[in-house]
Design an enzyme around this catalytic site. Structure first.
Site, PDB file in Angstrom:
ATOM      1  N   LYS A 157      48.473  40.433  67.975  1.00 24.49           N
ATOM      2  CA  LYS A 157      49.836  40.317  67.440  1.00 24.49           C
ATOM      3  C   LYS A 157      50.770  40.716  68.580  1.00 24.49           C
ATOM      4  O   LYS A 157      51.183  41.868  68.688  1.00 24.49           O
ATOM      5  CB  LYS A 157      49.984  41.221  66.217  1.00 24.49           C
ATOM      6  CG  LYS A 157      51.132  40.822  65.317  1.00 24.49           C
ATOM      7  CD  LYS A 157      51.035  41.537  63.984  1.00 24.49           C
ATOM      8  CE  LYS A 157      52.315  41.382  63.185  1.00 24.49           C
ATOM      9  NZ  LYS A 157      52.637  40.019  62.790  1.00 24.49           N
TER      10      LYS A 157
HETATM   11  N1  PPE Z   1      49.857  35.105  60.783  1.00 19.79           N
HETATM   12  C1  PPE Z   1      50.935  35.423  61.532  1.00 19.79           C
HETATM   13  C2  PPE Z   1      51.288  34.555  62.677  1.00 19.79           C
HETATM   14  C3  PPE Z   1      51.677  36.569  61.227  1.00 19.79           C
HETATM   15  O1  PPE Z   1      52.728  36.883  61.976  1.00 19.79           O
HETATM   16  C4  PPE Z   1      51.322  37.357  60.113  1.00 19.79           C
HETATM   17  C5  PPE Z   1      52.111  38.581  59.773  1.00 19.79           C
HETATM   18  C6  PPE Z   1      50.192  36.989  59.357  1.00 19.79           C
HETATM   19  C7  PPE Z   1      49.487  35.861  59.724  1.00 19.79           C
HETATM   20  C8  PPE Z   1      49.709  37.808  58.189  1.00 19.79           C
HETATM   21  O2  PPE Z   1      49.139  39.020  58.631  1.00 19.79           O
HETATM   22  P1  PPE Z   1      49.185  40.351  57.745  1.00 19.79           P
HETATM   23  O3  PPE Z   1      50.588  40.813  57.693  1.00 19.79           O
HETATM   24  O4  PPE Z   1      48.283  41.278  58.462  1.00 19.79           O
HETATM   25  O5  PPE Z   1      48.668  39.983  56.410  1.00 19.79           O
HETATM   26  N2  PPE Z   1      53.485  38.496  60.045  1.00 19.79           N
HETATM   27  C9  PPE Z   1      54.266  39.705  60.141  1.00 19.79           C
HETATM   28  C10 PPE Z   1      55.562  39.461  60.856  1.00 19.79           C
HETATM   29  C11 PPE Z   1      56.492  38.507  60.178  1.00 19.79           C
HETATM   30  C12 PPE Z   1      57.827  38.452  60.872  1.00 19.79           C
HETATM   31  O6  PPE Z   1      58.582  37.530  60.588  1.00 19.79           O
HETATM   32  O7  PPE Z   1      58.153  39.320  61.697  1.00 19.79           O
HETATM   33  C13 PPE Z   1      54.456  40.371  58.786  1.00 19.79           C
HETATM   34  O8  PPE Z   1      54.188  39.774  57.763  1.00 19.79           O
HETATM   35  O9  PPE Z   1      54.856  41.526  58.771  1.00 19.79           O
END
Ligand code: PPE
Length: 309
Positions: A157
């Site tokens: 991330k």
């Molecule tokens: N894919 C991506 C690309 C992503 O950024 C997130 C989280 C996920 C999947 C889901 O991961 P999880 O939160 O562990 O279930 N995206 C974060 C950031 C969003 C933003 O706009 O900033 C979030 O949901 O916090």
């Protein structure tokens, strides 16, 4: 955005408006940062951070994948976050830890630029809106393919990687849709701009595997477990674009978004959220808010310091 009183920055609590950085910070120029998105929920036993340790572990791993070492341990960051929530008197909130290469030197191999770390916590409503959570959102398959493991590290991330998400989200929003769904370099379904994707067909729940350039979402993992515990079959397998249109149900999961039904993909209607989506969404909501006994271990309760303490 909604603000809070204080932000934790490199070991100190500083007033929100003073949590600034030098304009020559390495991370601003090259995107050399790793971050997390975490949520804390008000529960009967006070505020609780959802899967806190998993998020902080992922932060440490993201850093390691880009060859930098966080100057704080997971436990130190966890304690700092608890204290931050207390000092800001927050209940439900979004937590954003960020570690980036700071001011010291430019150039790509700038190991003498320090790693700066911040944790912010502030109120943030569900990412795709309450209406979207209830009735579903309109998604569009992006013309941008998701970053591939050939050039970057989808499992990390990392700040700079999000330019890909920004392009996809901007394109979708400008075209009047709520969210983008990206395909991987081979044209298979990968993920949303900030969420993982699930497709329900004939009672089976499918989600793209790790090889489809996804972020290993913590909400995704929670939803897979919840669905299996409820007796559903969950398959991690390649998903063809057309399966998004032919699906009985499609939903997205992420920390910011939580679980969001998709009611339309590329102008193909899927309709109001289906039963499986509803059942899992309700269970996830119970887990997040401490109402599901079986998932209480996912919550990291923030101790309230009493006046006497
Ligand atoms: N894919 C991506 C690309 C992503 O950024 C997130 C989280 C996920 C999947 C889901 O991961 P999880 O939160 O562990 O279930 N995206 C974060 C950031 C969003 C933003 O706009 O900033 C979030 O949901 O916090």
């Amino acid at each position: 955005m909604e603000t809070a009183d204080t932000i934790w920055q490199n070991g100190e609590f500083v007033p929100w408006d003073e949590a600034t950085t030098h304009v020559l910070s390495h991370g601003l120029h090259y995107g050399t940062g790793v971050f997390e998105g975490i949520r804390c929920y008000e529960t009967e036993r006070g505020p609780a951070v959802f899967r806190h340790r998993e998020h902080l572990d992922r932060l440490q791993k993201s850093a390691e994948l880009y060859y930098f070492q966080l100057p704080y341990s997971t436990e130190q960051l966890r304690e700092a976050t608890h204290e931050l929530i207390r000092r800001n008197e927050l209940g439900s909130c979004y937590i954003r830890p960020l570690a980036y290469r700071g001011y010291g030197n430019l150039g790509l191999y700038a190991t003498d630029a320090p790693i700066d770390v911040i944790v912010a916590a502030f109120p943030w409503g569900v990412y795709l809106g309450e209406e979207g959570q209830r009735h579903g959102i309109r998604a569009r398959v992006s013309s941008w393919r998701t970053i591939s493991g050939d050039s970057l590290i989808p499992h990390a991330k990392a700040a700079g990687q999000y330019l890909n998400s920004v392009l996809a989200k901007t394109e979708a929003t400008n075209a009047g849709y709520d969210e983008a769904i990206l395909l991987d370099q081979y044209g298979r379904v990968s993920e949303g701009s900030g969420e993982n994707v699930f497709v329900v067909r004939d009672g089976t729940i499918c989600t793209p595997p790790h090889t489809a350039a996804i972020l290993d979402g913590i909400t995704r993992n929670s939803v897979v477990q919840i669905a299996r515990d409820l007796g559903y079959t969950v398959e991690e397998r390649d998903i063809a674009r057309a399966e998004l249109y032919l699906a009985d149900e499609v939903f997205l999961t992420g920390t910011a978004a939580e679980l969001v039904p998709v009611r339309e993909v590329d102008d193909h209607p899927l309709g109001e959220p289906g039963e499986i989506t509803r059942v899992i969404q309700a269970k996830l909501d119970d887990a997040l808010h401490g109402r599901a006994e079986e998932y209480l271990e996912w919550l990291d309760f923030v101790e309230r310091i009493t006046a006497a303490a």
